[in-house]
Design a protein around this motif. Structure first.
Motif, short mmCIF file in Angstrom:
data_model
loop_
_atom_site.label_atom_id
_atom_site.label_comp_id
_atom_site.label_asym_id
_atom_site.label_seq_id
_atom_site.Cartn_x
_atom_site.Cartn_y
_atom_site.Cartn_z
N GLU A 218 107.47 113.09 54.82
CA GLU A 218 106.28 113.50 55.54
C GLU A 218 105.65 112.30 56.25
O GLU A 218 105.34 112.34 57.43
CB GLU A 218 105.28 114.07 54.53
N ALA A 219 105.49 111.21 55.48
CA ALA A 219 104.87 110.01 56.03
C ALA A 219 105.71 109.46 57.18
O ALA A 219 105.18 109.09 58.23
CB ALA A 219 104.71 108.96 54.94
N MET A 220 107.03 109.41 56.98
CA MET A 220 107.91 108.85 58.00
C MET A 220 107.88 109.69 59.27
O MET A 220 107.94 109.17 60.37
CB MET A 220 109.36 108.79 57.48
N ALA A 221 107.82 111.00 59.10
CA ALA A 221 107.92 111.89 60.26
C ALA A 221 106.66 111.88 61.12
O ALA A 221 106.74 112.05 62.33
CB ALA A 221 108.21 113.32 59.79
N MET A 222 105.50 111.69 60.48
CA MET A 222 104.26 111.92 61.21
C MET A 222 103.56 110.66 61.70
O MET A 222 102.82 110.71 62.68
CB MET A 222 103.28 112.69 60.31
N SER A 223 103.77 109.52 61.03
CA SER A 223 102.83 108.43 61.20
C SER A 223 103.18 107.47 62.31
O SER A 223 104.34 107.27 62.64
CB SER A 223 102.76 107.62 59.91
N ASP A 224 102.14 106.85 62.88
CA ASP A 224 102.34 105.65 63.69
C ASP A 224 102.69 104.49 62.76
O ASP A 224 103.61 103.74 63.02
CB ASP A 224 101.05 105.30 64.45
N ARG A 225 101.90 104.36 61.69
CA ARG A 225 102.21 103.35 60.68
C ARG A 225 102.03 103.97 59.29
O ARG A 225 101.27 104.92 59.12
CB ARG A 225 101.28 102.14 60.80
N VAL A 226 102.73 103.39 58.33
CA VAL A 226 102.64 103.87 56.96
C VAL A 226 102.16 102.71 56.09
O VAL A 226 102.65 101.59 56.23
CB VAL A 226 104.01 104.36 56.44
N ALA A 227 101.17 102.98 55.23
CA ALA A 227 100.75 101.98 54.25
C ALA A 227 101.30 102.43 52.90
O ALA A 227 100.98 103.52 52.43
CB ALA A 227 99.24 101.88 54.21
N VAL A 228 102.14 101.62 52.30
CA VAL A 228 102.72 101.98 51.01
C VAL A 228 101.89 101.37 49.90
O VAL A 228 101.60 100.18 49.91
CB VAL A 228 104.19 101.51 50.91
N MET A 229 101.47 102.22 48.96
CA MET A 229 100.59 101.77 47.89
C MET A 229 101.26 101.87 46.54
O MET A 229 101.95 102.86 46.26
CB MET A 229 99.34 102.66 47.84
#
Lengths: 392, 297
Positions: A218-229
């Motif tokens: 989901e994060a990979m498909a939608m985001s400009d950037r991803v913050a991994v926590m």
């Protein structure tokens, strides 16, 4: 409202003995779609709630559009241009879809007297109501929820409720749009559809969007950037592509390589070369000879080669096919390595399936450019899975 | 037409009948038979102790309707209900909201408010008698200390009904608080958070948007229960004032009790009972209808 930037400066939040956020910092650009990705319990929802102002951080500062969020005295959450979509949607059960979407406008633009049913008869109130009505209709049109406006949340399906919740959030044109796992309660097909629609909507409106999820696809498909926590702190902030190619550590690599990431204990022997279970293997990422650590590679970053039963192929890892799993276009071949004694998952084209019957001797050839070497740190030993520890 | 399922259906019906039998028997013995007996008795001139009775038609009803004491008791009852229903629901809701807003001592407050509900009412009435005593009662001591005149709460015809209503409120308020608390605890926290982001941060706005609608079913139930209980008030009056002074606290059920068991006029007593029963049944019917509508809108 114009999209807001967010600067999060060393915020901490503790719930009892649980340190939910640990001096974490993050900067989100105005108009950006950023996902906060992490396993459950990593503090991502807490972060979102702090940004929304639903909770206060113990220390640190959050600035939305340059304004500090923590204000002395009474907080007026409604005055900030922040919209929040809850995982449970939190729709008002007694109000129709229309009234749910209209609620933020009615609450902010009409006073107690003007909200009375009869007040509509006054021209000034009627004008305000008309303005609210036109905005609710426009949002309903945009989200294609017009047919459900008269129904109450209890009479709507999960997907319909979710859209109403989006409508309620978007109707006041927020400068910041916060979504807490909004797709968690949707079925797979609807999730994919809504994913695409939300991305398109965000591009169109240009609202700064923070999207909390534990689903890496989901994060990979939608985001400009991803913050991994992880564990209350940000490990890496990057574009989806950068994150896929260069995860900063083993946790991130593992989390972004679900369901399979191969992890093998290794030692750097030369720049660009590692020793895995007695075999010399080329790996561009390996630096500083003598360093011990973990080689990580995805199933698609290695190929399987045939191997004579009692010999090895130089530069590859010898093993025996254990079992094979069909996944449509590809198959996942599970290979028991001879050394270290552990299982690797390798992707192969499904037409090759017949070549890799269980028991077949084979050799795993790593793609030297794609695999990673993660030097061992004391912290990571604990994070290792049981099999790798046993193998090491 | 026979279907393969029909023997099973029969067995199911039999089982259903068997399972409801104890409740049906109890209902018939304890409710339907006595009620029917009361209805029949209300049409006779039966007096307790007599061996025979004559059918008198609706004479008992006519007597009661014309009786100034009974009319007075209806007025008293309406005043009592008019005080106790809002007096125990509105503060009950406020207390519940205040308690729910607290993080500590919640259960202490809950228990304290619920105590009057569990306590024996006759004993509690006696405690109230002491509290309201004209000379050494705590309430009068406080009034005196505040510079006001002492009041003869239970023997002043102008005050006694209000004193009884005060005790009625005290009896009912804890029950309502506990019901409201139960209702409040079912409201999801996210709903309040959504409301605060939507511009209804607290107070009246938040109540109208979230709390009020969510509590509507509880509110209805509380109103029904409180109304029926207030109409059925009897024991406090019987213990503390005996309907007096000068009939100022004589409520409908107290008149019923006097007619039937003091003057032994079972016929007229039964007539009052029947009228009371019909009134309460009608009230419940109206309120459940309203409840049904509220739920389906």
């Amino acid at each position: 409202m114009p999209p807001s930037s967010i600067e999060i400066d060393a915020i901490s939040k503790r719930f009892g003995r649980h340190q939910a956020l640990n001096a974490m910092s993050l900067a989100v650009r105005a108009g950006e779609f950023m996902s906060i990705l992490g396993p459950s319990g990593c503090g991502k929802s807490t972060l979102l709630r702090l940004i929304a102002g639903l909770d206060d951080p113990d220390s640190g500062e959050i600035r939305v559009a340059g304004q500090p969020g923590k204000r002395p005295g009474k907080r007026r959450l409604g005055d900030r241009g922040v919209a929040f979509v809850f995982q449970t949607y939190a729709l008002y059960p007694n109000l129709s879809g229309y009234d749910n979407i209209a609620a933020p406008l009615v609450m902010r633009e009409l006073n107690g007297f003007e909200r009375l049913p009869g007040a509509r008869l006054l021209p000034a109130v009627a004008r305000k109501r008309r303005s609210i009505d036109s905005r609710v209709r426009a949002i309903a049109e945009l989200l294609q929820v017009a047919p459900w406006l008269t129904r109450k949340p209890g009479q709507l399906s999960g997907g319909q409720r979710q859209r109403i919740a989006l409508g309620r959030a978007l109707v006041r044109e927020p400068s910041l749009f916060l979504l807490d796992e909004p797709f968690a309660n949707l079925d797979a097909a609807l999730r994919h559809q809504t994913r695409a629609e939300l991305t398109a909507l965000q591009k169109r409106l240009g609202t700064t969007t923070l999207f909390v999820t534990h689903d890496q696809s989901e994060a990979m498909a939608m985001s400009d950037r991803v913050a991994v926590m992880f564990e209350g702190a940000i490990r890496q902030v990057a574009t989806p592509d950068e994150l896929y190619r260069n995860p900063v550590d083993l946790d991130v690599a593992r989390f972004l390589s679900q369901p399979h990431l191969n992890c093998l204990p290794a030692k750097v022997i030369l720049d660009g070369h590692v020793l895995i279970g007695g075999e010399h293997v080329a790996l561009a990422d390996a630096r500083q000879p003598g360093t011990e650590g973990i080689v990580g590679f995805r199933p698609e970053h290695a190929t399987l080669r045939p191997r004579p039963a009692s010999a090895t192929v130089p530069g590859t890892l010898p093993g025996v096919v254990e079992r094979i799993e069909h996944a449509g276009a590809d198959v996942f071949v599970f290979v028991r390595l001879l050394a270290p004694d552990t299982t690797c998952t390798i992707r192969a084209a499904s037409h090759e399936m017949s070549r890799w019957a269980p028991g077949t001797p084979c050799a795993v050839a790593l793609d030297a450019a794609s695999g990673w070497f993660f030097p061992r740190r004391p912290m990571q030993t604990a994070a290792l899975g049981r099999t790798e520890v046993a193998a090491a | 037409m026979t279907t393969p399922a029909s023997p099973r259906l029969k067995a199911q019906r039999r089982a259903g009948l068997l399972l409801t039998a104890p409740a049906i028997v109890a209902l018939v013995l304890l409710v339907l038979l006595p009620s029917s007996a009361v209805i029949i008795l209300s049409l006779t001139d039966y007096q307790l102790g007599n061996t025979q009775a004559a059918f008198v038609g609706f004479a008992n009803y006519r007597t009661i309707a014309a009786d100034p004491d009974f009319r007075h008791s209806v007025r008293n009852t309406l005043v009592f209900v008019g005080l106790v229903v809002p007096g125990s629901i509105i503060p009950g809701l406020l207390f519940a909201l205040l308690i729910e807003g607290r993080t500590r001592f919640k259960s202490v407050y809950r228990t304290a408010f619920f105590l009057p509900v569990t306590a024996t009412l006759v004993a509690m009435s006696t405690a109230w008698e002491v509290l309201l005593h004209p000379t050494f009662g705590l309430v009068n001591t406080l009034l005196f200390a505040a510079g006001a005149d002492k009041l003869r709460f239970l023997s002043n015809p102008g005050i006694a009904l209000y004193a009884i209503a005060g005790i009625g409120i005290w009896k009912q308020i804890g029950f309502n608080v506990v019901l409201f608390l139960a209702g409040l605890s079912t409201i999801p926290r996210e709903l309040y958070e959504a409301a605060s982001l939507d511009g209804a941060e607290g107070g009246w706005r938040r109540y109208l948007l979230v709390t009020g609608p969510a509590l509507a079913p509880v509110m209805l139930f509380v109103t029904i229960i409180t109304t029926i209980r207030a109409f059925s008030e009897f024991d406090t009056v019987a213990v503390l004032t005996d309907g007096g002074p000068v009939h100022s606290t004589s409520v409908v059920l107290f008149v019923l009790y006097e007619e039937a068991f003091r003057y032994l006029k079972i016929g007229t007593g039964s007539a009052i009972a029947v009228m009371f029963l019909m009134f309460i049944a009608l009230l419940s019917l109206v309120q459940t209808r309203l409840a049904g509508r509220a739920r389906h809108v």
